[in-house]
Design a protein around this motif. Sequence first.
Motif, short mmCIF file in Angstrom:
data_model
loop_
_atom_site.label_atom_id
_atom_site.label_comp_id
_atom_site.label_asym_id
_atom_site.label_seq_id
_atom_site.Cartn_x
_atom_site.Cartn_y
_atom_site.Cartn_z
N ASP A 1 0.84 -1.19 0.00
CA ASP A 1 0.00 0.00 0.00
C ASP A 1 0.89 1.26 0.00
N PRO A 2 0.54 2.26 -0.82
CA PRO A 2 1.35 3.49 -0.89
C PRO A 2 1.57 4.18 0.45
N ILE A 3 0.70 3.90 1.42
CA ILE A 3 0.86 4.53 2.74
C ILE A 3 2.20 4.19 3.39
N PHE A 4 2.80 3.04 2.99
CA PHE A 4 4.06 2.60 3.60
C PHE A 4 5.30 3.08 2.85
N HIS A 5 5.13 3.59 1.64
CA HIS A 5 6.28 3.87 0.79
C HIS A 5 7.24 4.91 1.38
N ASP A 6 6.70 5.87 2.12
CA ASP A 6 7.53 6.98 2.59
C ASP A 6 8.11 6.78 3.99
#
Length: 469
Positions: free
Chosen positions: A295-300
């Motif tokens: 999920d993109p929420i974890f990318h940063d």
Amino acid sequence: MDRKQHIAIFTTASLPWMTGTAVNPLFRAAYLSMDGDRKITLVVPWLSLRDQELVYPSNTTFILPSQQEKYIRQWLEERTGSKFNFTLQFYPGKFAVDKRSILPVGDISEIIHEDESDIAILEEPEHLTWYHHGKRWKNKFTLVIGIIHTNYLEYVKREKNGAVEAFLLEYINRWVVHIYCHKVIRLSAATQDYPKSIICNVHGVNPKFLEIGKKKIEQQKNGGQVFGKGAYYIGKMIWSKGYRELLKLLTDYQKDLAELEVDLFGNGEDADEVQKASQDLELSVKVHPGRDHTDPIFHDYKVFLNPSTTDVVCTTTAEALAMGKFVVCANHPSNEFFKQFPNCILYDNSDGFVKAIFKALSEEPEQLTDAQRHELSWEAATERFLKAAELDQPLARKPQKTRSKKFLSLSLQLGRKFDDASAYIHHMTLGFEGSRRVFGAVPGSLHPDEQQCKELGLASPSSRRGSKK
């Protein structure tokens, strides 16, 4: 024409249950089938609707096995961008609430026809054979390879009367694995030891995580902000998955880590207690529902925290490394494989944990080399598996006759007789409902019921009994 060698992979879980023994054997089947040199069959449990509702998340259920197969293949294709030529079959299973595990029903070795009984891979062989009653795996298949996934002893030790139960379980595991497996591969030294076993991490990461890592490298090259968030942890929200250790460390060092913000992601039986414990901290610790790690929420996020010592090889740790993050984890046998990666920061004690966090927050992760990314991939994991299982060598090798080794020959014969006797005892003990219940089997797991037989297209229990008269 010589037929292709057949490999049947039996496992203890299936999607949409997002657990290691559902995901990793699926990828193993996919990548073993890529070159087309072998015929691959993945055999997964089929649950009745009532059990599906207990196990599968988000109210996801299936009326027919074909519906679940479609779901599984679609999930795999979305994450790899490829279609794979392997067969998917189901065996009847039941969910044991007390063990939080799916257990086989009946003789699941029958799923594979005698003409194709070359190689069986038992993912969690102890789990698959605790209550096995049927043909002996070693007799059915030319080669049986067990892959040890789970540190069952560590989980049991944390329960009431855990020390006694772990002592008994250790010997039961060793007994059934020896009876039914020719070779044993342990993912790490964190598992129970088995005679003549080898240690090799034969797991890789979903290629999506490596793609995320490559994008982060491009961001870094272009001068963009790569990681704008601090620390997080994702895992099944039960105390034994590292939450207890993590919250204790954060509690003991609240003042030292006053500026630290931590986000916890997961679903599980202990979610409410984890939420309450985190609220008692002076630190900013937020608890969120579980999500897919892609999920993109974890990318940063920059730092993945994993204090767990119950894992064997933590999948989410490998995924975080593939995404280019720092990983702060315990110096423990389960993390031995990760020591080769520069972004893995190990700690030995509480002070080391604090220092590791400061290091991770104050520095930037190194870019992974092509060789390091390959080492995390399923291509590399498949190469390691074929080598560890010696499947790059001829399968059948007849022993040479010699007159000078009569004693050795006699020893081998005695060994086989002892193994046969052990297998017979296990077979007889597990052939009665009463004795099965004593050892913790799910009620009614000796044979599949009428509903399971109908759903899976198996002979009904009544016709099976009639054929034996």
